[in-house]
Motif scaffolding. Structure first.
Motif, PDB file in Angstrom:
ATOM      1  N   LYS A 112       0.829  -1.209   0.000  1.00 59.64           N
ATOM      2  CA  LYS A 112       0.000   0.000   0.000  1.00 59.64           C
ATOM      3  C   LYS A 112       0.860   1.254   0.000  1.00 59.64           C
ATOM      4  O   LYS A 112       0.510   2.252  -0.633  1.00 59.64           O
ATOM      5  CB  LYS A 112      -0.951  -0.001   1.193  1.00 59.64           C
ATOM      6  CG  LYS A 112      -2.086  -0.979   1.034  1.00 59.64           C
ATOM      7  CD  LYS A 112      -3.054  -0.910   2.193  1.00 59.64           C
ATOM      8  CE  LYS A 112      -4.163  -1.927   1.976  1.00 59.64           C
ATOM      9  NZ  LYS A 112      -5.114  -1.945   3.092  1.00 59.64           N
ATOM     10  N   GLN A 113       1.987   1.216   0.699  1.00 61.96           N
ATOM     11  CA  GLN A 113       2.909   2.351   0.671  1.00 61.96           C
ATOM     12  C   GLN A 113       3.399   2.601  -0.751  1.00 61.96           C
ATOM     13  O   GLN A 113       3.399   3.738  -1.223  1.00 61.96           O
ATOM     14  CB  GLN A 113       4.120   2.090   1.573  1.00 61.96           C
ATOM     15  CG  GLN A 113       3.863   2.210   3.036  1.00 61.96           C
ATOM     16  CD  GLN A 113       5.098   1.894   3.863  1.00 61.96           C
ATOM     17  OE1 GLN A 113       6.064   1.287   3.384  1.00 61.96           O
ATOM     18  NE2 GLN A 113       5.075   2.299   5.122  1.00 61.96           N
ATOM     19  N   ASN A 114       3.803   1.543  -1.429  1.00 61.62           N
ATOM     20  CA  ASN A 114       4.307   1.681  -2.798  1.00 61.62           C
ATOM     21  C   ASN A 114       3.226   2.194  -3.744  1.00 61.62           C
ATOM     22  O   ASN A 114       3.486   3.039  -4.607  1.00 61.62           O
ATOM     23  CB  ASN A 114       4.875   0.357  -3.299  1.00 61.62           C
ATOM     24  CG  ASN A 114       6.201   0.023  -2.655  1.00 61.62           C
ATOM     25  OD1 ASN A 114       6.850   0.864  -2.045  1.00 61.62           O
ATOM     26  ND2 ASN A 114       6.613  -1.220  -2.773  1.00 61.62           N
ATOM     27  N   TYR A 115       1.999   1.686  -3.588  1.00 54.74           N
ATOM     28  CA  TYR A 115       0.895   2.127  -4.438  1.00 54.74           C
ATOM     29  C   TYR A 115       0.600   3.609  -4.174  1.00 54.74           C
ATOM     30  O   TYR A 115       0.409   4.383  -5.107  1.00 54.74           O
ATOM     31  CB  TYR A 115      -0.338   1.263  -4.194  1.00 54.74           C
ATOM     32  CG  TYR A 115      -1.477   1.568  -5.128  1.00 54.74           C
ATOM     33  CD1 TYR A 115      -1.401   1.228  -6.479  1.00 54.74           C
ATOM     34  CD2 TYR A 115      -2.617   2.211  -4.671  1.00 54.74           C
ATOM     35  CE1 TYR A 115      -2.441   1.522  -7.344  1.00 54.74           C
ATOM     36  CE2 TYR A 115      -3.657   2.509  -5.533  1.00 54.74           C
ATOM     37  CZ  TYR A 115      -3.566   2.161  -6.864  1.00 54.74           C
ATOM     38  OH  TYR A 115      -4.585   2.456  -7.715  1.00 54.74           O
ATOM     39  N   PHE A 116       0.582   4.004  -2.901  1.00 60.35           N
ATOM     40  CA  PHE A 116       0.362   5.405  -2.557  1.00 60.35           C
ATOM     41  C   PHE A 116       1.473   6.281  -3.146  1.00 60.35           C
ATOM     42  O   PHE A 116       1.190   7.363  -3.690  1.00 60.35           O
ATOM     43  CB  PHE A 116       0.290   5.587  -1.033  1.00 60.35           C
ATOM     44  CG  PHE A 116       0.152   7.025  -0.620  1.00 60.35           C
ATOM     45  CD1 PHE A 116      -1.080   7.661  -0.688  1.00 60.35           C
ATOM     46  CD2 PHE A 116       1.259   7.748  -0.204  1.00 60.35           C
ATOM     47  CE1 PHE A 116      -1.207   8.995  -0.326  1.00 60.35           C
ATOM     48  CE2 PHE A 116       1.138   9.082   0.160  1.00 60.35           C
ATOM     49  CZ  PHE A 116      -0.096   9.707   0.098  1.00 60.35           C
ATOM     50  N   LEU A 117       2.720   5.827  -3.025  1.00 63.05           N
ATOM     51  CA  LEU A 117       3.834   6.590  -3.605  1.00 63.05           C
ATOM     52  C   LEU A 117       3.663   6.747  -5.116  1.00 63.05           C
ATOM     53  O   LEU A 117       3.922   7.820  -5.667  1.00 63.05           O
ATOM     54  CB  LEU A 117       5.174   5.909  -3.300  1.00 63.05           C
ATOM     55  CG  LEU A 117       5.739   6.107  -1.912  1.00 63.05           C
ATOM     56  CD1 LEU A 117       6.990   5.265  -1.709  1.00 63.05           C
ATOM     57  CD2 LEU A 117       6.035   7.572  -1.636  1.00 63.05           C
ATOM     58  N   ALA A 118       3.217   5.683  -5.780  1.00 63.90           N
ATOM     59  CA  ALA A 118       2.992   5.756  -7.228  1.00 63.90           C
ATOM     60  C   ALA A 118       1.919   6.800  -7.539  1.00 63.90           C
ATOM     61  O   ALA A 118       2.094   7.624  -8.442  1.00 63.90           O
ATOM     62  CB  ALA A 118       2.598   4.393  -7.781  1.00 63.90           C
ATOM     63  N   LEU A 119       0.829   6.782  -6.786  1.00 64.60           N
ATOM     64  CA  LEU A 119      -0.238   7.766  -7.003  1.00 64.60           C
ATOM     65  C   LEU A 119       0.238   9.190  -6.733  1.00 64.60           C
ATOM     66  O   LEU A 119      -0.236  10.143  -7.352  1.00 64.60           O
ATOM     67  CB  LEU A 119      -1.441   7.456  -6.103  1.00 64.60           C
ATOM     68  CG  LEU A 119      -2.294   6.265  -6.494  1.00 64.60           C
ATOM     69  CD1 LEU A 119      -3.347   5.987  -5.422  1.00 64.60           C
ATOM     70  CD2 LEU A 119      -2.961   6.490  -7.843  1.00 64.60           C
ATOM     71  N   LEU A 120       1.165   9.335  -5.820  1.00 65.57           N
ATOM     72  CA  LEU A 120       1.682  10.648  -5.447  1.00 65.57           C
ATOM     73  C   LEU A 120       2.734  11.151  -6.444  1.00 65.57           C
ATOM     74  O   LEU A 120       2.632  12.266  -6.955  1.00 65.57           O
ATOM     75  CB  LEU A 120       2.290  10.583  -4.042  1.00 65.57           C
ATOM     76  CG  LEU A 120       2.892  11.850  -3.475  1.00 65.57           C
ATOM     77  CD1 LEU A 120       1.800  12.889  -3.212  1.00 65.57           C
ATOM     78  CD2 LEU A 120       3.659  11.545  -2.192  1.00 65.57           C
ATOM     79  N   ILE A 121       3.732  10.312  -6.715  1.00 66.67           N
ATOM     80  CA  ILE A 121       4.865  10.822  -7.493  1.00 66.67           C
ATOM     81  C   ILE A 121       4.667  10.788  -9.006  1.00 66.67           C
ATOM     82  O   ILE A 121       5.323  11.559  -9.709  1.00 66.67           O
ATOM     83  CB  ILE A 121       6.204  10.150  -7.107  1.00 66.67           C
ATOM     84  CG1 ILE A 121       6.230   8.688  -7.491  1.00 66.67           C
ATOM     85  CG2 ILE A 121       6.505  10.357  -5.654  1.00 66.67           C
ATOM     86  CD1 ILE A 121       7.569   8.036  -7.251  1.00 66.67           C
ATOM     87  N   LEU A 122       3.791   9.950  -9.514  1.00 63.55           N
ATOM     88  CA  LEU A 122       3.592   9.958 -10.969  1.00 63.55           C
ATOM     89  C   LEU A 122       3.080  11.317 -11.458  1.00 63.55           C
ATOM     90  O   LEU A 122       3.690  11.901 -12.366  1.00 63.55           O
ATOM     91  CB  LEU A 122       2.677   8.815 -11.413  1.00 63.55           C
ATOM     92  CG  LEU A 122       3.352   7.441 -11.450  1.00 63.55           C
ATOM     93  CD1 LEU A 122       2.327   6.324 -11.449  1.00 63.55           C
ATOM     94  CD2 LEU A 122       4.265   7.338 -12.654  1.00 63.55           C
ATOM     95  N   PRO A 123       2.018  11.877 -10.889  1.00 63.39           N
ATOM     96  CA  PRO A 123       1.588  13.194 -11.398  1.00 63.39           C
ATOM     97  C   PRO A 123       2.513  14.338 -10.963  1.00 63.39           C
ATOM     98  O   PRO A 123       2.846  15.207 -11.780  1.00 63.39           O
ATOM     99  CB  PRO A 123       0.181  13.370 -10.819  1.00 63.39           C
ATOM    100  CG  PRO A 123       0.095  12.446  -9.661  1.00 63.39           C
ATOM    101  CD  PRO A 123       1.057  11.325  -9.938  1.00 63.39           C
ATOM    102  N   ILE A 124       2.944  14.335  -9.696  1.00 61.37           N
ATOM    103  CA  ILE A 124       3.800  15.429  -9.216  1.00 61.37           C
ATOM    104  C   ILE A 124       5.150  15.393  -9.923  1.00 61.37           C
ATOM    105  O   ILE A 124       5.663  16.420 -10.358  1.00 61.37           O
ATOM    106  CB  ILE A 124       3.969  15.371  -7.683  1.00 61.37           C
ATOM    107  CG1 ILE A 124       2.633  15.661  -7.002  1.00 61.37           C
ATOM    108  CG2 ILE A 124       5.038  16.355  -7.212  1.00 61.37           C
ATOM    109  CD1 ILE A 124       2.636  15.443  -5.509  1.00 61.37           C
ATOM    110  N   GLY A 125       5.727  14.208 -10.062  1.00 61.02           N
ATOM    111  CA  GLY A 125       7.010  14.070 -10.747  1.00 61.02           C
ATOM    112  C   GLY A 125       6.926  14.469 -12.207  1.00 61.02           C
ATOM    113  O   GLY A 125       7.843  15.108 -12.743  1.00 61.02           O
TER     114      GLY A 125
END
Length: 183
Positions: A112-125
């Motif tokens: 869940k941490q990895n999935y949350f990070l993906a949701l966070l960093i894909l658009p922001i990055g």
């Protein structure tokens, strides 16, 4: 045993960089001399998978920039790609470090941490990357259209494309690594 794990991580990282370069090469431009950046998407996945290994992230960012420079469809976009990927990799690394400062985030399981990070960093990055690319290209080689037009017509749609494709690729890669017992 630790050496064996490091070797596996390096092989996975190299494969993901190669896949990102290939996807970057075959992705068509969006009418303008720019394209969605799947090398960037794969870089973000590498950062998620190697969140504690700054050296790997820094080297992957630089290599991703070099691969993107070799396959860019933007005239004179070689140096801006290297600048953009290297700086974006560092910013995204900092975002992942900040995420781990939150107690609620740390209470999640690793998947869940990895999935949350993906949701966070894909658009922001992608937003950071697109802005850095356009800014450095504007300074170094000039832009074929005004900054704001390119931002609205290329960067913003790329955020959505990278988010959707990135989540899909992240899930596929995560499942594959889990089934292969690499993670």
């Amino acid at each position: 045993m630790n050496t064996n794990k490091n070797t596996k991580n390096l092989i996975i990282t190299a494969l993901l960089l190669a896949i990102g370069a290939l996807l970057h090469q075959i992705t068509p431009a969006l009418g303008l001399p720019m394209q969605p950046d799947f090398a960037l998407t794969m870089l973000f996945i590498i950062i998620i998978l190697n969140k504690n290994d700054y050296k790997t992230i820094l080297i992957s960012s630089l290599i991703s920039g070099i691969f993107a420079a070799m396959t860019t469809k933007f005239p004179g976009g070689q140096i801006p790609n290297i600048i953009d990927k290297t700086l974006t990799g560092n910013f995204v690394f900092l975002i992942t470090l900040l995420a781990y400062k939150f107690k609620k985030f740390n209470s999640l399981n690793k998947a869940k941490q990895n999935y949350f990070l993906a949701l966070l960093i894909l658009p922001i990055g992608t937003l950071i990357s697109g802005t850095l690319f356009l800014s450095s290209a504007q300074i170094l080689v000039g832009l074929p259209a005004p900054f704001i037009i390119l931002f609205l017509t290329v960067v913003l749609p790329s955020i959505l494309i990278n988010l959707i494709a990135g989540i899909f690729l992240f899930k596929v890669i995560s499942m594959s690594l889990k089934r292969a017992a690499f993670r």
